[in-house]
Write a protein that holds these residues in place. Structure first.
Motif, PDB file in Angstrom:
ATOM      1  N   ARG A 211      20.251 -28.000  95.802  1.00 40.96           N
ATOM      2  CA  ARG A 211      20.781 -28.317  96.980  1.00 40.96           C
ATOM      3  C   ARG A 211      19.559 -28.290  98.191  1.00 40.96           C
ATOM      4  O   ARG A 211      19.712 -29.233  99.035  1.00 40.96           O
ATOM      5  N   GLY A 212      18.833 -27.364  98.089  1.00 41.47           N
ATOM      6  CA  GLY A 212      17.641 -27.401  98.983  1.00 41.47           C
ATOM      7  C   GLY A 212      16.878 -28.632  98.784  1.00 41.47           C
ATOM      8  O   GLY A 212      16.200 -29.366  99.696  1.00 41.47           O
ATOM      9  N   LEU A 213      16.648 -29.218  97.595  1.00 39.41           N
ATOM     10  CA  LEU A 213      15.889 -30.316  97.265  1.00 39.41           C
ATOM     11  C   LEU A 213      16.501 -31.609  97.941  1.00 39.41           C
ATOM     12  O   LEU A 213      15.920 -32.250  98.641  1.00 39.41           O
ATOM     13  N   VAL A 214      17.875 -31.609  97.566  1.00 43.61           N
ATOM     14  CA  VAL A 214      18.733 -32.967  98.173  1.00 43.61           C
ATOM     15  C   VAL A 214      18.741 -32.816  99.682  1.00 43.61           C
ATOM     16  O   VAL A 214      18.622 -33.807 100.430  1.00 43.61           O
ATOM     17  N   ASP A 215      19.163 -31.653 100.211  1.00 42.45           N
ATOM     18  CA  ASP A 215      19.203 -31.376 101.488  1.00 42.45           C
ATOM     19  C   ASP A 215      17.979 -31.966 102.357  1.00 42.45           C
ATOM     20  O   ASP A 215      17.939 -32.339 103.551  1.00 42.45           O
ATOM     21  N   THR A 216      16.900 -31.381 101.794  1.00 42.31           N
ATOM     22  CA  THR A 216      15.381 -31.379 102.737  1.00 42.31           C
ATOM     23  C   THR A 216      14.746 -32.620 102.482  1.00 42.31           C
ATOM     24  O   THR A 216      14.161 -32.750 103.477  1.00 42.31           O
ATOM     25  N   THR A 217      14.708 -33.011 101.486  1.00 46.01           N
ATOM     26  CA  THR A 217      13.690 -34.377 100.868  1.00 46.01           C
ATOM     27  C   THR A 217      14.301 -35.281 101.879  1.00 46.01           C
ATOM     28  O   THR A 217      15.166 -36.003 101.599  1.00 46.01           O
ATOM     29  N   ASN A 218      13.113 -35.704 102.840  1.00 48.79           N
ATOM     30  CA  ASN A 218      13.202 -37.031 103.378  1.00 48.79           C
ATOM     31  C   ASN A 218      12.505 -38.346 102.915  1.00 48.79           C
ATOM     32  O   ASN A 218      11.310 -38.524 102.916  1.00 48.79           O
ATOM     33  N   TYR A 219      13.292 -38.779 101.849  1.00 49.07           N
ATOM     34  CA  TYR A 219      12.706 -39.745 100.851  1.00 49.07           C
ATOM     35  C   TYR A 219      13.976 -40.782 100.096  1.00 49.07           C
ATOM     36  O   TYR A 219      14.749 -39.982  99.491  1.00 49.07           O
ATOM     37  N   ALA A 220      14.158 -41.814 100.538  1.00 51.11           N
ATOM     38  CA  ALA A 220      15.260 -42.607 100.346  1.00 51.11           C
ATOM     39  C   ALA A 220      15.109 -43.179  99.174  1.00 51.11           C
ATOM     40  O   ALA A 220      16.322 -43.134  98.296  1.00 51.11           O
ATOM     41  N   ASN A 221      14.121 -43.574  98.271  1.00 53.62           N
ATOM     42  CA  ASN A 221      14.009 -44.263  97.215  1.00 53.62           C
ATOM     43  C   ASN A 221      13.895 -43.221  96.020  1.00 53.62           C
ATOM     44  O   ASN A 221      12.891 -43.014  95.338  1.00 53.62           O
ATOM     45  N   LEU A 222      15.027 -42.336  95.577  1.00 53.67           N
ATOM     46  CA  LEU A 222      14.858 -41.144  95.154  1.00 53.67           C
ATOM     47  C   LEU A 222      15.875 -41.025  94.048  1.00 53.67           C
ATOM     48  O   LEU A 222      17.195 -41.428  94.467  1.00 53.67           O
TER      49      LEU A 222
ATOM     50  N   ALA B  88      13.953 -42.136  83.037  1.00 53.61           N
ATOM     51  CA  ALA B  88      13.701 -42.116  84.538  1.00 53.61           C
ATOM     52  C   ALA B  88      13.610 -43.640  84.907  1.00 53.61           C
ATOM     53  O   ALA B  88      13.144 -44.369  84.119  1.00 53.61           O
ATOM     54  N   ARG B  89      13.898 -44.041  86.356  1.00 57.00           N
ATOM     55  CA  ARG B  89      13.789 -45.293  86.486  1.00 57.00           C
ATOM     56  C   ARG B  89      12.561 -45.417  87.629  1.00 57.00           C
ATOM     57  O   ARG B  89      12.310 -46.693  87.821  1.00 57.00           O
ATOM     58  N   GLY B  90      12.132 -44.293  88.082  1.00 50.04           N
ATOM     59  CA  GLY B  90      10.959 -44.408  89.063  1.00 50.04           C
ATOM     60  C   GLY B  90       9.563 -44.961  88.615  1.00 50.04           C
ATOM     61  O   GLY B  90       9.196 -44.681  87.410  1.00 50.04           O
ATOM     62  N   GLU B  91       8.945 -45.411  89.661  1.00 54.49           N
ATOM     63  CA  GLU B  91       7.541 -45.875  89.301  1.00 54.49           C
ATOM     64  C   GLU B  91       6.669 -44.510  89.415  1.00 54.49           C
ATOM     65  O   GLU B  91       5.519 -44.476  88.677  1.00 54.49           O
TER      66      GLU B  91
ATOM     67  N   ASP C  95       9.293 -45.723 101.839  1.00 56.25           N
ATOM     68  CA  ASP C  95       9.649 -45.482 100.548  1.00 56.25           C
ATOM     69  C   ASP C  95       9.607 -46.653  99.852  1.00 56.25           C
ATOM     70  O   ASP C  95      10.869 -46.825  98.984  1.00 56.25           O
ATOM     71  N   THR C  96       8.768 -47.333  99.480  1.00 60.33           N
ATOM     72  CA  THR C  96       8.652 -48.507  98.729  1.00 60.33           C
ATOM     73  C   THR C  96       8.392 -48.048  97.274  1.00 60.33           C
ATOM     74  O   THR C  96       9.128 -48.829  96.272  1.00 60.33           O
ATOM     75  N   GLN C  97       7.660 -47.208  96.978  1.00 61.09           N
ATOM     76  CA  GLN C  97       7.766 -46.271  95.354  1.00 61.09           C
ATOM     77  C   GLN C  97       8.847 -45.777  95.079  1.00 61.09           C
ATOM     78  O   GLN C  97       9.164 -44.517  95.771  1.00 61.09           O
ATOM     79  N   ALA C  98       9.674 -46.076  94.114  1.00 59.95           N
ATOM     80  CA  ALA C  98      10.697 -45.246  93.619  1.00 59.95           C
ATOM     81  C   ALA C  98      10.134 -44.016  92.910  1.00 59.95           C
ATOM     82  O   ALA C  98       9.209 -44.113  92.078  1.00 59.95           O
ATOM     83  N   VAL C  99      10.672 -42.913  93.074  1.00 62.95           N
ATOM     84  CA  VAL C  99      10.353 -41.622  92.592  1.00 62.95           C
ATOM     85  C   VAL C  99      11.642 -40.985  91.907  1.00 62.95           C
ATOM     86  O   VAL C  99      12.785 -41.103  92.339  1.00 62.95           O
ATOM     87  N   THR C 100      11.424 -40.570  90.685  1.00 70.06           N
ATOM     88  CA  THR C 100      12.170 -39.881  89.854  1.00 70.06           C
ATOM     89  C   THR C 100      11.689 -38.339  89.693  1.00 70.06           C
ATOM     90  O   THR C 100      10.674 -38.013  89.223  1.00 70.06           O
ATOM     91  N   ILE C 101      12.358 -37.442  90.390  1.00 67.63           N
ATOM     92  CA  ILE C 101      12.256 -35.867  90.113  1.00 67.63           C
ATOM     93  C   ILE C 101      12.894 -35.693  88.932  1.00 67.63           C
ATOM     94  O   ILE C 101      14.018 -35.739  88.645  1.00 67.63           O
ATOM     95  N   ILE C 102      12.006 -35.005  88.055  1.00 68.82           N
ATOM     96  CA  ILE C 102      12.497 -34.387  86.736  1.00 68.82           C
ATOM     97  C   ILE C 102      12.738 -32.839  86.693  1.00 68.82           C
ATOM     98  O   ILE C 102      11.664 -32.299  86.989  1.00 68.82           O
TER      99      ILE C 102
END
Length: 666
Positions: free
Chosen positions: A391-402, A453-456, A369-376
């Motif tokens: 809740r499903g988005l937070v609980d399900t998504t396996n991506y740390a840099n988010l 947003a902060r993500g790349e 998870d090197t690229q930071a992702v911002t979900i809008i």
């Protein structure tokens, strides 16, 4: 009676049908009260021979055909269709398709406006088989699914002409075509042909080789040499500078094929290393299952789809090393860039029935998870389903840099919204951005949130979208880190709550403007030749789930805010694509989309007046692409539900291709 002719009054509901000047095409004005209603349209044509009629409803306000379907199954001299006439439609256009002189005869057209109860009953009669599938699965969006299924059922029940009729009408390689083609290839270098062993290597090769040789003997432009591959790779040595046609045993070329390849070689740019063409299958000598191939891209190249059927290989490409491969043409293509592969959008090869479909593609390697992702997530935050999806988005998504930004206009006096926002604020990695917009503008909301947003990478996500598996985001991000041919914009495969497809990429020109490919097909349905389940480059994807490289978003200044409600995502993708960005549909990434739960249907109520303006704006800006999606095939239909099936008529004919009218230039 003394034989005097008596003029009978026209039957009730009969429309005045007038020729348009185009062969086989007629127009009929709509009677008062038909616009905006479900109507029963029937057409009669008394003449011998097989014929079909396509009915289109022309909306002059939008400058486009907004309904299009073939009339129903053949029953004598009359065909019928249940058609919802758009509220701004003024007339119908009827195109007669048939062999011989069928197009010269005007059909008798009748139209009857149906009461709502009658229309509802008839829609259920057309689509009742689909209802169990509608109610299956998640209840969210159920009403919309039922409406979509029943609304499209009559059109899908229509009868398009079969493929053999399409071949006879539009693929006639007659003396006229020969006189145009042969002078164009005079003086061009002749080709050599290599017949490779049958791909499955199980059946006896002798009858298969004989079939291929017979088709080569019938060529208008005979190849300089034909070599049947044997165990000795030296047999593949060819004259210096000669292009090579690689043909698998059992495949048959149409008589003009070698001449077409020779002309394509002369036209293609210097970097061309492999030229491929469309193909179909032979079932007991009958042509079937046309494969209308998309242009080459870095993802389709790996599928083996593009190299089904004869291919021409550049002199620089050595083939001796791949003779032992199960699929030599695919092995050759795998080492090439997409820019080195060029397409002839004509069917030049008949392949044996049962030829393997496209291979499942290996997904891009997932990285850390090197690229930071911002979900809008734009949202009114007034509905319980928003919490469910977040809740499903937070609980399900396996991506740390988010990080997750929920963009909403906050109204302190709205108790329902405040209750939802209180719950949202407790979710980890979620921030709420107050847009401050008094009037909802989807494009402006995303633009405002993107500045926070902060993500790349930015991922635009509707508040009615729910991930299915934990690795969905990792897999999307992997497409943006796949080397020099990486993607800039990535879209996912979206499913309704009953596992029907909602989005599989956007085809520009489909439905005469743009539309999601393979909408309402079954989740397991791979589409013609597996195309629906292949990662591939497209013109556009939906912003319901769209991953964008931040630098691309900034370069093109985000969404055009004049597209307030819809089409902003398509316009953005087209602008980015025009500048060289790659837009990719990731077929293996699946999420549920409970379409239009928050905002409602795109254009209704106060927003209804926006539709005409936004459709017109997109059409005026992108007319050339709407007429010719560069990632589709000009032989394939633009009618929803018939993607990658024959178009009546195709947008490219053999004569037009010979004249150099193919937009791809090969």
């Amino acid at each position: 009676m003394d034989g005097t002719q008596i003029a009978l009054p026209p039957a009730a509901g009969t429309l005045a049908t007038l020729p348009t000047g185009e062969p086989g095409c007629f127009t009929a004005g709509l009677p008062p009260g038909a616009a905006g209603q479900w109507c029963r349209v029937s057409a009669s044509l008394h003449r011998p021979g097989a014929w079909w009629i396509r009915v289109s409803a022309l909306d002059e306000a939008r400058g486009q055909v907004v309904r299009e379907a073939f009339l129903g199954k053949r029953r004598g001299a009359t065909r019928t269709l249940l058609l919802h006439v758009p509220r701004d439609a003024s007339r119908l256009t009827l195109t007669v398709i048939g062999e011989g002189q069928a197009g010269a005869t005007a059909p008798v057209v009748r139209l009857r406006v149906l009461r709502r109860s009658v229309a509802a009953a008839r829609l259920v009669a057309f689509g009742w088989r689909k209802l169990p599938g509608c109610v299956r699965g998640d209840r969210s969006g159920l009403a919309g699914r039922v409406r979509s299924e029943l609304g499209q059922a009559p059109a899908r029940a229509g009868e398009a002409p079969p493929y053999d009729v399409w071949c006879r009408l539009y693929q006639g390689w007659d003396d006229t075509v020969r006189r145009a083609l042969m002078p164009a290839v005079a003086g061009l270098a002749q080709l050599e042909v290599m017949i490779a062993p049958p791909q499955d290597r199980l059946a006896s090769a002798e009858p298969l080789v004989a079939a291929s040789l017979a088709s080569l003997e019938a060529q208008w432009s005979r190849p300089a040499r034909i070599v049947v591959a044997g165990p000795d790779a030296a047999a593949w040595q060819r004259a210096p500078g000669s292009w090579l046609l690689v043909l698998y045993a059992g495949e048959r070329l149409i008589p003009s094929a070698t001449a077409c390849f020779a002309l394509a070689i002369a036209r293609c740019p210097a970097e061309a290393r492999l030229i491929y063409a469309d193909a179909d299958e032979l079932h007991d000598g009958v042509r079937a299952d046309p494969l209308f191939k998309p242009p080459a891209d870095p993802w389709l190249r790996e599928s083996g789809l593009l190299t089904r059927g004869c291919c021409a290989v550049h002199p620089d490409v050595g083939v001796g090393a791949v003779l032992a491969a199960d699929d030599p043409r695919a092995r050759i293509a795998a080492g090439m860039s997409a820019a080195a592969m060029h397409r002839i959008a004509l069917i030049l090869t008949h392949v044996p029935a049962g030829t393997p479909a496209a291979r499942p593609q290996a997904p891009p390697s997932q990285t850390a998870d090197t690229q930071a992702v911002t979900i809008i997530v734009p949202s009114a935050c007034r509905s319980p389903h928003v919490l469910r999806c977040l809740r499903g988005l937070v609980d399900t998504t396996n991506y740390a840099n988010l990080e997750i930004l929920v963009a909403s206009r906050i109204d302190q006096g709205d108790r329902r919204q405040q209750a939802v926002l209180d719950e949202v604020s407790r979710l980890p990695a979620v921030r709420v951005v107050d847009t401050g917009l008094d009037v909802f503008n989807y494009a402006a909301v995303n633009n405002l949130a993107a500045r926070e947003a902060r993500g790349e990478l930015l991922l635009l996500l509707n508040d009615d979208v729910l991930p299915i598996g934990p690795d969905w985001l990792r897999r999307m991000v992997a497409f943006t880190a796949a080397g020099p041919e990486r993607a800039d914009i990535v879209g996912a495969r979206l499913l309704y709550g009953n596992d029907r497809v909602q989005h599989a990429g956007v085809i520009v020109g489909l439905a005469n403007l743009c539309e999601n490919a393979f909408r309402l097909s079954e989740r397991a349905d791979a589409g013609p030749h597996g195309i629906a389940r292949l990662d591939r480059q497209v013109c556009a994807v939906t912003a319901a789930c769209m991953l964008i490289r931040r630098s691309v978003w900034q370069e093109h200044r985000g969404f055009d805010e004049s597209f307030c409600i819809a089409l902003n995502d398509v316009d953005f993708c087209l602008r980015a694509g025009q500048a060289g960005a790659r837009v990719v549909f990731a077929a293996g990434v699946e999420l549920y989309h409970f379409e239009s739960l928050s905002l409602g249907r795109h254009y209704q109520g106060e927003r209804a007046a926006l539709e005409v303006r936004e459709v017109r704006r997109l059409r005026d800006r992108w007319q050339s692409l709407i007429a010719n999606d560069p990632f589709y095939n000009p032989q394939a239909s633009l009618e929803p539900g018939r993607e990658f099936q024959p178009a009546f008529p195709p947008r490219l004919t053999p004569l037009a291709w010979i004249a150099g009218e193919d937009a791809e230039g090969c």
